[in-house]
Design a protein around this motif. Sequence first.
Motif, mmCIF file in Angstrom:
data_model
loop_
_atom_site.group_PDB
_atom_site.id
_atom_site.type_symbol
_atom_site.label_atom_id
_atom_site.label_comp_id
_atom_site.label_asym_id
_atom_site.label_seq_id
_atom_site.Cartn_x
_atom_site.Cartn_y
_atom_site.Cartn_z
ATOM 1 N N SER A 224 0.826 -1.215 0.000
ATOM 2 C CA SER A 224 0.000 0.000 0.000
ATOM 3 C C SER A 224 0.854 1.256 0.000
ATOM 4 O O SER A 224 0.479 2.272 -0.606
ATOM 5 N N SER A 225 2.015 1.193 0.659
ATOM 6 C CA SER A 225 2.900 2.360 0.656
ATOM 7 C C SER A 225 3.518 2.596 -0.709
ATOM 8 O O SER A 225 4.011 3.690 -0.984
ATOM 9 N N LEU A 226 3.497 1.579 -1.571
ATOM 10 C CA LEU A 226 4.047 1.698 -2.921
ATOM 11 C C LEU A 226 2.956 1.836 -3.981
ATOM 12 O O LEU A 226 3.227 1.720 -5.168
ATOM 13 N N THR A 227 1.732 2.063 -3.534
ATOM 14 C CA THR A 227 0.606 2.199 -4.449
ATOM 15 C C THR A 227 0.296 3.674 -4.678
ATOM 16 O O THR A 227 0.389 4.483 -3.753
ATOM 17 N N GLN A 228 -0.068 4.020 -5.910
ATOM 18 C CA GLN A 228 -0.410 5.408 -6.218
ATOM 19 C C GLN A 228 -1.653 5.827 -5.446
ATOM 20 O O GLN A 228 -2.587 5.038 -5.252
ATOM 21 N N ILE B 184 -5.470 3.938 -4.651
ATOM 22 C CA ILE B 184 -6.021 3.554 -3.348
ATOM 23 C C ILE B 184 -7.412 4.141 -3.171
ATOM 24 O O ILE B 184 -8.335 3.467 -2.702
ATOM 25 N N VAL B 185 -7.575 5.419 -3.558
ATOM 26 C CA VAL B 185 -8.878 6.073 -3.410
ATOM 27 C C VAL B 185 -9.919 5.399 -4.298
ATOM 28 O O VAL B 185 -11.071 5.203 -3.890
ATOM 29 N N ARG B 186 -9.506 5.023 -5.520
ATOM 30 C CA ARG B 186 -10.452 4.467 -6.483
ATOM 31 C C ARG B 186 -10.749 2.986 -6.228
ATOM 32 O O ARG B 186 -11.912 2.554 -6.242
ATOM 33 N N ASP B 187 -9.700 2.188 -5.968
ATOM 34 C CA ASP B 187 -9.858 0.737 -5.893
ATOM 35 C C ASP B 187 -9.703 0.165 -4.485
ATOM 36 O O ASP B 187 -9.957 -1.025 -4.277
ATOM 37 N N GLY B 188 -9.257 1.002 -3.526
ATOM 38 C CA GLY B 188 -9.023 0.488 -2.185
ATOM 39 C C GLY B 188 -7.666 -0.189 -2.073
ATOM 40 O O GLY B 188 -6.887 -0.243 -3.031
ATOM 41 N N TYR B 189 -7.389 -0.731 -0.903
ATOM 42 C CA TYR B 189 -6.114 -1.402 -0.664
ATOM 43 C C TYR B 189 -6.133 -2.791 -1.292
ATOM 44 O O TYR B 189 -7.132 -3.515 -1.204
ATOM 45 N N SER B 190 -5.002 -3.155 -1.900
ATOM 46 C CA SER B 190 -4.946 -4.432 -2.595
ATOM 47 C C SER B 190 -3.509 -4.943 -2.619
ATOM 48 O O SER B 190 -2.555 -4.155 -2.611
ATOM 49 N N LEU B 191 -3.383 -6.269 -2.647
ATOM 50 C CA LEU B 191 -2.055 -6.871 -2.792
ATOM 51 C C LEU B 191 -1.545 -6.753 -4.224
ATOM 52 O O LEU B 191 -0.342 -6.931 -4.471
ATOM 53 N N PHE B 192 -2.451 -6.475 -5.156
ATOM 54 C CA PHE B 192 -2.075 -6.363 -6.566
ATOM 55 C C PHE B 192 -2.613 -5.041 -7.120
ATOM 56 O O PHE B 192 -3.596 -5.017 -7.876
#
Length: 294
Positions: free
Chosen positions: A32-36, A40-48
Amino acid sequence: MKTNHMNQVFVHLILILLAAACLFPFLLLIISSLTQEQSIVRDGYSLFPKEWSFEAYTYLWNQSSSLVRAYGITVMITVVGTFAGLLISSLLAYPLSRGDMPYRGLFSFLVFFTLLFNGGLVPTYLVFTEVFEMKNTLMALIIPGLLTNGFFILLIRSFFSTSIPVPIIESAYMDGATEFKIFYRIVLPLSLPILATIGLMLTIGYWNDWFNGLIYVTEPELFSIQNLLNRMLSNIQFLQQTNIGGNNSTAAASLPTNSVRMAMAVVGILPILCVYPFFQKYFVKGLTIGAVKG
């Protein structure tokens, strides 16, 4: 034999699932720290995640001078506080473990009493700031609420009582050893498991502490890593919630709040994860011996 083999396979599968359940939050935290931020706002937290980004760590890198100073302060208070806490706790626990100490029950009760009652936040704050004048000092990050703990003292006392053979102490007396020499040369070397256990607890407590810094420290030069990360996150949220107007408003709205929050957690927890394996082999042994037999 076949039944035993199946039982072992079943137990191993359960342990693997439990280990995966423990590792999952850390893995999600790092990803999550490496996610744009927009992902995160659009798709939520994810492993992929669909979009990767280093903007959270870039933001933290831009604050590197403050982070390095805060890391230095945190390491210093953690090392000093852990060493002093172990020294004070063991020095108090040793006489409490001796059956021939006068008023041993009274002093043990006074230690236990601190686990049940305290003076309250306001009186404690007034004592440390007005009487001891610790406001905006490093001592305010070391002493209040962290340096000693009645539970740790009773845990060490139980270990001393159950795991240090009395004949060894008596033989040292017969050889002319002083009380301090017995404590330093015999008791402490035999108490490595419980000392490592309490040391790890103190280390985690000092490293994760943010409350003392919040109420006793207002100078940015004295912020610990937890206080600095908390202030940085508060600043980001303030910028996003305040109508600044113009380009500043656009820049504030684009700050990576969620990913920065995860990156801050990674930065804060990484040193503890690196230290824990060195204490792990003593942790369970010291805790069980000191508690179950007490």
